[in-house]
Scaffold this active site. Structure first.
Site, PDB file in Angstrom:
ATOM      1  N   THR A   1      53.780  24.551  -0.215  1.00 37.33           N
ATOM      2  CA  THR A   1      51.997  24.041  -0.677  1.00 37.33           C
ATOM      3  C   THR A   1      51.676  23.811   0.522  1.00 37.33           C
ATOM      4  O   THR A   1      51.760  23.551   1.223  1.00 37.33           O
ATOM      5  CB  THR A   1      52.547  22.692  -1.387  1.00 37.33           C
ATOM      6  OG1 THR A   1      51.429  22.721  -2.310  1.00 37.33           O
ATOM      7  CG2 THR A   1      52.581  21.834  -0.710  1.00 37.33           C
TER       8      THR A   1
ATOM      9  N   CYS B   1      49.891  31.980   5.395  1.00 32.92           N
ATOM     10  CA  CYS B   1      51.464  31.186   5.238  1.00 32.92           C
ATOM     11  C   CYS B   1      51.723  31.939   4.034  1.00 32.92           C
ATOM     12  O   CYS B   1      50.837  31.791   2.750  1.00 32.92           O
ATOM     13  CB  CYS B   1      51.156  29.605   4.730  1.00 32.92           C
ATOM     14  SG  CYS B   1      52.381  28.681   4.327  1.00 32.92           S
TER      15      CYS B   1
END
EC number: 3.4.25.2
Length: 177
Positions: free
Chosen positions: A6, A164
């Site tokens: 996250t 990411c």
């Protein structure tokens, strides 16, 4: 099966505080969900927050934080410290695996189960797997542009999502002015 990843980012600028997060939940090597909401309002709308880690753990902590916020009469720092103390001392809570960012008009705090309540030195803070990328992007934008907090947060999460693999650009955002 492990759930990963996250990115949650908090940014303050010119009287506006923003917490935003991406929407991706990854299970193993698969994107399990792309539109998860990891950011919410608490404290009758006066506090914004985001979490990284276990969803169930974060929801349990949100509930406890709201109780601490009410009992501290809206004092964000006191509520954060009281939650952290309880988190560290309670055997069941100690096992919860989540990090929280909480903010009001003036403050942003990172709350962890290790006993930390940290206020960032700068006007940005980030947690989660994409946190370092979002933080670096936000700091560069804070130092080199006149963008407002909302624009900085959106751009920084988008940049983190380009780097990411556990972060996407499906952004959920809460703002306090």
């Amino acid at each position: 099966m492990d759930f990963h990843g996250t990115t949650i980012l908090g940014v303050k600028r010119n009287g506006k505080t923003v917490i935003c997060g991406d929407g991706q939940v990854t299970m193993g090597e698969t994107i399990f969900k792309g539109n998860a909401k990891k950011v919410r309002r608490l404290g009758e709308g006066k506090v914004i927050s985001g979490f990284a880690g276990s969803v169930a753990d974060a929801l349990a902590l949100y509930e406890r934080f709201e109780g601490k916020y009410k009992s501290s009469h809206g004092n964000l720092m006191k509520a954060a410290v009281e939650l952290t103390k309880e988190w560290r001392m309670d055997k069941a809570l100690r096992r919860l695996e989540a990090l929280l960012l909480v903010a009001d008009k003036e403050n942003i705090f990172l709350i962890s189960g290790n006993g930390e309540v940290m206020e960032p030195q700068e006007d940005a803070i980030a947690i989660g797997s994409g946190g370092p990328y979002a933080y670096a992007a936000a700091m560069a934008l804070l130092r080199n542009t006149d963008l407002d907090a909302e624009e900085i947060a959106q751009k920084a999460i988008k940049i983190a999502g380009e780097i990411c693999i556990y972060t996407n650009d499906n952004i959920t955002m809460e703002i306090i002015e």
